[in-house]
Write a protein that holds these residues in place. Structure first.
Motif, mmCIF file in Angstrom:
data_model
loop_
_atom_site.group_PDB
_atom_site.id
_atom_site.type_symbol
_atom_site.label_atom_id
_atom_site.label_comp_id
_atom_site.label_asym_id
_atom_site.label_seq_id
_atom_site.Cartn_x
_atom_site.Cartn_y
_atom_site.Cartn_z
ATOM 1 N N LEU A 4 0.841 -1.191 0.000
ATOM 2 C CA LEU A 4 0.000 0.000 0.000
ATOM 3 C C LEU A 4 0.877 1.241 0.000
ATOM 4 O O LEU A 4 1.865 1.293 0.737
ATOM 5 N N ALA A 6 0.335 5.291 0.694
ATOM 6 C CA ALA A 6 -0.617 6.293 1.178
ATOM 7 C C ALA A 6 -0.040 7.682 0.938
ATOM 8 O O ALA A 6 1.084 7.966 1.345
ATOM 9 N N LEU A 21 0.204 2.783 12.003
ATOM 10 C CA LEU A 21 1.067 1.699 11.532
ATOM 11 C C LEU A 21 1.981 1.192 12.638
ATOM 12 O O LEU A 21 2.239 1.892 13.611
ATOM 13 N N GLN A 34 7.944 4.182 6.195
ATOM 14 C CA GLN A 34 7.423 2.852 5.902
ATOM 15 C C GLN A 34 7.081 2.150 7.203
ATOM 16 O O GLN A 34 7.703 2.383 8.236
ATOM 17 N N HIS A 36 3.877 -1.055 8.755
ATOM 18 C CA HIS A 36 2.963 -2.135 8.394
ATOM 19 C C HIS A 36 1.680 -2.045 9.200
ATOM 20 O O HIS A 36 1.650 -1.502 10.308
ATOM 21 N N THR A 41 0.538 -6.153 6.309
ATOM 22 C CA THR A 41 0.518 -5.442 5.035
ATOM 23 C C THR A 41 1.516 -4.292 5.112
ATOM 24 O O THR A 41 1.464 -3.489 6.041
ATOM 25 N N THR A 42 2.437 -4.213 4.165
ATOM 26 C CA THR A 42 3.440 -3.147 4.188
ATOM 27 C C THR A 42 2.859 -1.865 3.614
ATOM 28 O O THR A 42 2.056 -1.878 2.679
ATOM 29 N N CYS A 43 3.266 -0.746 4.190
ATOM 30 C CA CYS A 43 2.709 0.547 3.790
ATOM 31 C C CYS A 43 3.814 1.587 3.705
ATOM 32 O O CYS A 43 4.662 1.685 4.592
#
Length: 120
Positions: A4, A6, A21, A34, A36, A41-43
């Motif tokens: 993801l 953002a 996160l 960065q 998760h 789920t990595t973001c």
């Protein structure tokens, strides 16, 4: 490749996303972090500034991802929305310089493709 990406215009919007996160750390680029979600789920969070030119440049430079989201605050502008409600768009309208709709783009609000980690 993050699951993801953002995009947040303002610093406090990016901080709010990062607060949601786990394992947040600075990313390689300036104004990028960065982390998760709870389901791993990595973001990647990018603070991009205000305006369509900055948004277009950030979207063009963003890494490939399962989903792209724009996060921010609009303050529940219409009923029955309340402050804090989350919205997912069904389509994105591209407008020209005069503000007329130039294109209607589909927006898949279903999230990452099947088989990817998802929140329950």
């Amino acid at each position: 490749m993050p699951d993801l990406v953002a995009f947040a215009a303002l610093d406090w919007e990016a901080r709010a996303m990062c607060d949601a996160l786990g394992g947040v750390e600075p990313a390689r680029a300036a104004l990028a972090w960065q982390g998760h979600l709870g389901d791993a789920t990595t973001c990647l969070v990018l603070q991009i500034g205000i305006g369509p030119a900055r948004a277009a440049a950030a979207a063009a430079a963003a890494p490939a991802a399962q989903a792209l989201v724009s996060v921010g605050c609009a303050g529940a502008l219409v009923a029955p929305l309340a402050a804090g409600d989350a919205l997912a768009a069904g389509e994105v309208l591209a407008v020209d310089a005069a503000g007329a709709v130039a294109a209607r783009l589909p927006a898949d609000a279903a999230g990452p493709s099947p088989g990817r980690r998802r929140a329950a």
